[in-house]
Design a protein around this motif. Structure first.
Motif, short mmCIF file in Angstrom:
data_model
loop_
_atom_site.label_atom_id
_atom_site.label_comp_id
_atom_site.label_asym_id
_atom_site.label_seq_id
_atom_site.Cartn_x
_atom_site.Cartn_y
_atom_site.Cartn_z
N TYR A 30 0.84 -1.20 0.00
CA TYR A 30 0.00 0.00 0.00
C TYR A 30 0.87 1.25 0.00
CZ TYR A 30 -2.24 4.07 1.88
OH TYR A 30 -2.63 5.36 2.06
N GLY A 31 1.91 1.28 0.82
CA GLY A 31 2.78 2.45 0.90
C GLY A 31 3.40 2.78 -0.44
N TYR A 32 3.83 1.75 -1.15
CA TYR A 32 4.45 1.95 -2.46
C TYR A 32 3.43 2.51 -3.45
CZ TYR A 32 6.65 0.78 -6.94
OH TYR A 32 7.18 0.83 -8.20
N ALA A 59 2.21 6.15 -2.46
CA ALA A 59 3.23 7.16 -2.70
C ALA A 59 3.39 7.43 -4.20
CB ALA A 59 4.56 6.69 -2.11
N ARG A 60 3.32 6.38 -5.03
CA ARG A 60 3.42 6.58 -6.48
C ARG A 60 2.28 7.46 -6.98
NH1 ARG A 60 4.63 1.56 -10.29
NH2 ARG A 60 4.47 3.33 -11.71
N GLU A 61 1.07 7.19 -6.50
CA GLU A 61 -0.08 7.98 -6.92
C GLU A 61 0.05 9.43 -6.47
OE1 GLU A 61 -3.54 6.00 -5.50
OE2 GLU A 61 -3.26 4.22 -6.76
N LEU A 62 0.54 9.61 -5.24
CA LEU A 62 0.69 10.96 -4.70
C LEU A 62 1.76 11.73 -5.49
CD1 LEU A 62 -0.50 12.65 -2.39
CD2 LEU A 62 1.39 11.89 -0.96
N LEU A 63 2.85 11.06 -5.83
CA LEU A 63 3.95 11.72 -6.54
C LEU A 63 3.57 12.14 -7.96
CD1 LEU A 63 6.80 9.34 -5.34
CD2 LEU A 63 6.70 11.80 -4.90
N ALA A 122 4.15 8.14 7.41
CA ALA A 122 3.57 6.84 7.12
C ALA A 122 3.04 6.26 8.42
CB ALA A 122 4.63 5.91 6.51
N ALA A 123 1.82 5.74 8.39
CA ALA A 123 1.16 5.28 9.61
C ALA A 123 1.89 4.13 10.28
CB ALA A 123 -0.29 4.88 9.32
N THR A 124 2.70 3.37 9.53
CA THR A 124 3.52 2.30 10.10
C THR A 124 4.85 2.26 9.36
OG1 THR A 124 2.84 0.53 8.59
CG2 THR A 124 1.44 0.91 10.53
N ASP A 125 5.83 1.61 9.95
CA ASP A 125 7.13 1.46 9.30
C ASP A 125 7.01 0.65 8.01
OD1 ASP A 125 8.25 2.85 11.39
OD2 ASP A 125 9.12 1.09 12.37
N MET A 126 6.12 -0.34 7.99
CA MET A 126 5.96 -1.13 6.78
C MET A 126 5.45 -0.27 5.63
SD MET A 126 7.18 -4.02 7.41
CE MET A 126 6.77 -4.74 5.81
N ILE A 127 4.52 0.62 5.90
CA ILE A 127 4.07 1.57 4.87
C ILE A 127 5.24 2.42 4.42
CG2 ILE A 127 2.62 3.58 4.42
CD1 ILE A 127 0.52 2.41 6.27
N ALA A 128 6.05 2.88 5.37
CA ALA A 128 7.17 3.76 5.07
C ALA A 128 8.18 3.11 4.13
CB ALA A 128 7.86 4.19 6.36
N ALA A 186 9.13 4.00 -3.57
CA ALA A 186 8.47 4.80 -4.61
C ALA A 186 9.16 6.14 -4.81
CB ALA A 186 7.00 5.01 -4.24
N VAL A 187 9.56 6.78 -3.73
CA VAL A 187 10.23 8.08 -3.82
C VAL A 187 11.56 7.94 -4.57
CG1 VAL A 187 11.32 9.95 -2.52
CG2 VAL A 187 9.10 9.05 -1.79
N ARG A 188 12.32 6.92 -4.22
CA ARG A 188 13.62 6.73 -4.87
C ARG A 188 13.45 6.40 -6.35
NH1 ARG A 188 17.27 2.86 -1.24
NH2 ARG A 188 18.79 3.45 -2.86
#
Length: 355
Positions: free
Chosen positions: A245-247, A250-254, A265-271, A277-279
Motif C-alpha cells: 500500500y505504501g508503495y 506514494a506513487r499515486e501521490l507523486l 507513514a502510519a507504520t514502518d511497513m508503509i514507510a 516509490a520516492v527513490r
C-alpha cells in the motif's frame, strides 16, 4: 490393600476410575485433586499424582473446565503474527507466560472481527488464565458490547480479558488494558516534521473506524493546530498497514501534482514502500521529501536511508499483559497501564529547504 489395575492395553486412554483404582481412592477424590477446588490431604494427593504418572493419565481440558479450574494457558489473539510489530509483542507474551509456568497459545484472526469474538468465546470455554487481544479495535457498538460481555464472562470463570493497544471498554468492565501513548507518539513525530520547516505533510495509511488509526490521526492533527495550521485533507489518504500500500499510495501521490515535502507513514511497513516509490521517482530522501514511520520495527534500522520513526515498547507490552493478568494487584488503582513512546531520529528526515 487397594486393588491395583494395569493400564488398558487396547489403546484407550486411562480414565478417572483407572486412576482412582490405582491410587486406592474414590473417583470423586481424583476429581478434587484435578480440579483443585477442594482441599485434599497431602498424602492422598501424592497417591493420586503417582497413579496418574504411572498410568500416563492426561487431564481432559473440558473436564477441568467443568470443574472450574483453569488450564494453565495464556491465549494470544492477533490479526497476523507474521507482521514484525505483532511478532515482537508475541515474543514478550511467550517469554512472560513461560516464566509464569503457563503455555502460550497463538490464535490468528486475519482481521475478521467475528473470528476474534469466536476465539475469545472458545478460550472462555477452555478456561484460559488470560485471553490477550492485540491490535486496534473497531469503533463499532455491537462489537464493543460483545467484547464487554466476554470480559464479564471471562471474569466469572476466573480468567481475564487483556486488551493490548486497544482502548478500555468502559467503567466497571473487568478487563486489563495495556496500551502505549499512540496519540502522543504521533504528535511528537508530526511536531518534529513541522519544526523542521515542513508545512505540507502527507499522511498515508488512515484506516477509518480503527482505534489505532484514529489516535494517530488525532496526534497528527493536534500538532498542526498547535502551530495554527490545518492538515490538507487531500494529503490524508486511506489505506492498509502494508508495504505494498505504501508503495502504491506514494506513487499515486507523486504523480498527482499535489505539493508535499514530507510523508508521515502510519507504520514502518508503509514507510518502506514509500521510500521505494520516492527513490524510483528520482527524488532524494530526505533532501526532496522527508519520510517518517511508526513502530520502530527492525526494518527501520535496515532500510536506506534509515527511518525516523516512533518507538513502541513492543516486547514490554506483551510481558506486561501477561504479568498484570496473572498478578492484578500490581495496579491497585485500576487495570490500565500506558507505556511511553518516543521519536527515534534517523537519516530519513531533516529540516526542509529554507526551513
Amino acid at each position: 490393600m487397594a486393588k491395583r489395575t494395569q493400564p488398558a492395553l487396547n489403546g484407550d486412554a486411562s480414565t478417572v476410575r483407572d486412576v482412582a483404582a490405582r491410587a486406592g481412592v474414590s473417583a470423586s477424590t481424583v476429581s478434587r485433586v484435578l480440579g483443585g477446588t477442594y482441599p485434599v490431604a497431602a498424602a492422598t494427593r501424592a497417591k493420586v499424582l503417582k497413579a496418574m504418572h504411572e498410568l500416563d493419565y492426561v487431564v481432559n481440558a473440558h473436564a477441568r473446565a467443568l470443574g472450574g479450574a483453569t488450564n494453565k494457558t495464556v491465549a494470544f489473539v492477533v490479526d497476523d503474527v507474521t507482521g514484525p510489530f505483532y511478532a515482537h509483542i508475541a515474543r514478550g507474551v511467550e517469554e512472560q507466560a513461560s516464566a509464569e509456568g503457563r503455555l502460550c497459545m497463538l490464535c490468528t484472526t486475519h482481521g475478521d472481527p467475528r473470528r476474534i469474538l469466536a476465539v475469545v468465546e472458545t478460550m472462555r470455554e477452555q478456561r484460559a488464565d488470560a485471553v490477550i487481544v492485540v491490535g486496534g479495535a473497531l469503533q463499532d457498538k455491537a462489537y464493543h458490547d460483545r467484547m464487554t460481555h466476554f470480559a464479564h464472562a471471562l471474569d466469572r470463570s476466573g480468567s481475564r480479558l487483556v486488551l493490548v493497544g486497544r482502548p478500555p471498554l468502559g467503567p466497571g468492565v473487568p478487563a486489563t488494558v495495556v496500551d502505549y501513548d499512540n496519540e502522543g507518539g504521533a504528535f511528537a513525530l508530526t511536531s518534529h516534521l513541522l519544526s523542521g520547516g515542513h508545512r505540507r505533510v502527507a499522511y498515508l495509511g488512515r484506516v477509518p473506524g480503527l482505534s489505532t488509526s484514529a489516535q494517530r490521526i488525532a496526534g497528527f492533527t493536534r500538532a498542526h493546530e498547535l502551530l495554527g495550521l490545518a492538515p490538507d485533507p487531500d494529503l490524508v489518504l486511506d489505506g492498509v498497514f502494508s508495504r505494498a500500500y505504501g508503495y502504491q499510495a506514494a506513487r499515486e501521490l507523486l504523480t498527482s501534482g499535489r505539493e508535499f515535502t514530507a510523508v508521515f507513514a502510519a507504520t514502518d511497513m508503509i514507510a518502506t514502500g514509500v521510500i521505494q516509490a520516492v527513490r524510483e521517482s528520482g527524488r532524494r530522501i530526505p533532501d526532496d521529501i522527508a519520510v517518517a514511520g511508526y513502530d520502530d520495527i527492525p526494518v527501520a534500522r535496515d532500510v536506506y536511508p534509515t527511518l525516523t520513526t516512533v518507538h513502541v515498547p513492543q516486547e514490554e507490552l506483551g510481558r506486561a499483559a501477561v504479568r498484570l493478568a496473572l498478578h492484578r494487584d500490581e495496579l491497585p488503582d485500576g487495570q490500565h497501564l500506558v507505556l511511553g513512546t518516543h521519536v527515534v531520529l534517523r537519516e530519513s528526515t531533516r529540516r526542509a529547504a529554507g526551513g
